[in-house]
Write a protein that holds these residues in place. Sequence first.
Motif, PDB file in Angstrom:
ATOM      1  N   ASN A 210      34.679  62.225  37.087  1.00 59.93           N
ATOM      2  CA  ASN A 210      35.270  62.875  38.443  1.00 59.93           C
ATOM      3  C   ASN A 210      36.961  63.474  37.711  1.00 59.93           C
ATOM      4  OD1 ASN A 210      36.344  64.225  40.320  1.00 59.93           O
ATOM      5  ND2 ASN A 210      35.943  62.058  42.320  1.00 59.93           N
ATOM      6  N   ALA A 211      37.006  64.694  38.402  1.00 61.42           N
ATOM      7  CA  ALA A 211      37.858  65.520  37.616  1.00 61.42           C
ATOM      8  C   ALA A 211      39.666  65.034  37.502  1.00 61.42           C
ATOM      9  CB  ALA A 211      38.023  66.499  37.712  1.00 61.42           C
ATOM     10  N   VAL A 212      39.161  64.243  38.914  1.00 63.61           N
ATOM     11  CA  VAL A 212      40.654  63.182  39.448  1.00 63.61           C
ATOM     12  C   VAL A 212      41.020  62.583  38.570  1.00 63.61           C
ATOM     13  CG1 VAL A 212      41.258  62.920  41.800  1.00 63.61           C
ATOM     14  CG2 VAL A 212      39.567  63.936  42.305  1.00 63.61           C
ATOM     15  N   TYR A 213      40.030  62.115  38.693  1.00 63.81           N
ATOM     16  CA  TYR A 213      39.962  60.938  37.346  1.00 63.81           C
ATOM     17  C   TYR A 213      40.594  61.161  35.468  1.00 63.81           C
ATOM     18  CZ  TYR A 213      38.144  57.318  40.419  1.00 63.81           C
ATOM     19  OH  TYR A 213      38.016  56.839  41.889  1.00 63.81           O
TER      20      TYR A 213
ATOM     21  N   ARG B  77      42.549  63.979  35.558  1.00 64.26           N
ATOM     22  CA  ARG B  77      44.196  64.208  35.178  1.00 64.26           C
ATOM     23  C   ARG B  77      44.937  63.007  36.144  1.00 64.26           C
ATOM     24  NH1 ARG B  77      43.648  68.084  40.908  1.00 64.26           N
ATOM     25  NH2 ARG B  77      41.793  66.841  41.908  1.00 64.26           N
ATOM     26  N   LEU B  78      44.529  62.066  36.487  1.00 62.47           N
ATOM     27  CA  LEU B  78      45.087  61.079  36.957  1.00 62.47           C
ATOM     28  C   LEU B  78      46.114  60.417  35.056  1.00 62.47           C
ATOM     29  CD1 LEU B  78      43.598  59.209  40.010  1.00 62.47           C
ATOM     30  CD2 LEU B  78      46.685  60.398  39.428  1.00 62.47           C
TER      31      LEU B  78
ATOM     32  N   TYR C 108      47.903  62.859  33.213  1.00 61.79           N
ATOM     33  CA  TYR C 108      49.579  62.700  34.006  1.00 61.79           C
ATOM     34  C   TYR C 108      49.877  61.047  33.547  1.00 61.79           C
ATOM     35  CZ  TYR C 108      49.053  66.061  37.569  1.00 61.79           C
ATOM     36  OH  TYR C 108      48.544  67.527  37.998  1.00 61.79           O
TER      37      TYR C 108
ATOM     38  N   SER D  28      52.360  67.736  32.197  1.00 63.41           N
ATOM     39  CA  SER D  28      51.614  67.639  33.345  1.00 63.41           C
ATOM     40  C   SER D  28      52.085  69.051  34.710  1.00 63.41           C
ATOM     41  CB  SER D  28      52.975  66.476  34.484  1.00 63.41           C
ATOM     42  OG  SER D  28      53.149  65.135  33.841  1.00 63.41           O
TER      43      SER D  28
ATOM     44  N   PHE E 216      49.120  70.452  36.166  1.00 67.29           N
ATOM     45  CA  PHE E 216      48.893  71.449  36.876  1.00 67.29           C
ATOM     46  C   PHE E 216      48.014  72.172  37.098  1.00 67.29           C
ATOM     47  CE2 PHE E 216      50.783  72.823  41.115  1.00 67.29           C
ATOM     48  CZ  PHE E 216      50.649  72.068  41.770  1.00 67.29           C
TER      49      PHE E 216
ATOM     50  N   TRP F 196      44.360  72.245  37.090  1.00 67.32           N
ATOM     51  CA  TRP F 196      43.506  71.460  38.450  1.00 67.32           C
ATOM     52  C   TRP F 196      44.490  71.379  39.050  1.00 67.32           C
ATOM     53  CZ3 TRP F 196      42.452  68.162  32.922  1.00 67.32           C
ATOM     54  CH2 TRP F 196      41.446  68.559  32.530  1.00 67.32           C
ATOM     55  N   GLY F 197      45.486  72.152  39.073  1.00 65.50           N
ATOM     56  CA  GLY F 197      46.072  71.380  40.861  1.00 65.50           C
ATOM     57  C   GLY F 197      45.695  72.283  42.213  1.00 65.50           C
TER      58      GLY F 197
ATOM     59  N   LYS G 214      44.028  75.094  43.896  1.00 70.07           N
ATOM     60  CA  LYS G 214      42.195  75.567  44.013  1.00 70.07           C
ATOM     61  C   LYS G 214      42.527  77.114  44.773  1.00 70.07           C
ATOM     62  CE  LYS G 214      40.340  71.166  43.552  1.00 70.07           C
ATOM     63  NZ  LYS G 214      39.039  70.595  43.523  1.00 70.07           N
TER      64      LYS G 214
END
Length: 65
Positions: A2-5, A7-8, A11, A55, A59, A62-63, A65
């Motif tokens: 997942n793209a969220v992981y 990004r995390l 960061y 960071s 952002f 991907w921050g 949309k």
Amino acid sequence: MNAVYIRLALYIASTLLGMIPASFAGWVSYNAGTHLLSVNVEGLLTAIVAAIAVSGGVFAKWGVK
């Protein structure tokens, strides 16, 4: 993955990435004999600015949309 992981992870890694220029400049050093990490103020500021830049790049990519 997942793209969220991703990004995390970026960061979190941005702080470590920010320490790379400071360590090459000699502002952050580690003495293995005494287990002492020395951080100069200029190195800390360099790390903070680089971490903010990385960071911000994450952002900007991907921050929104």
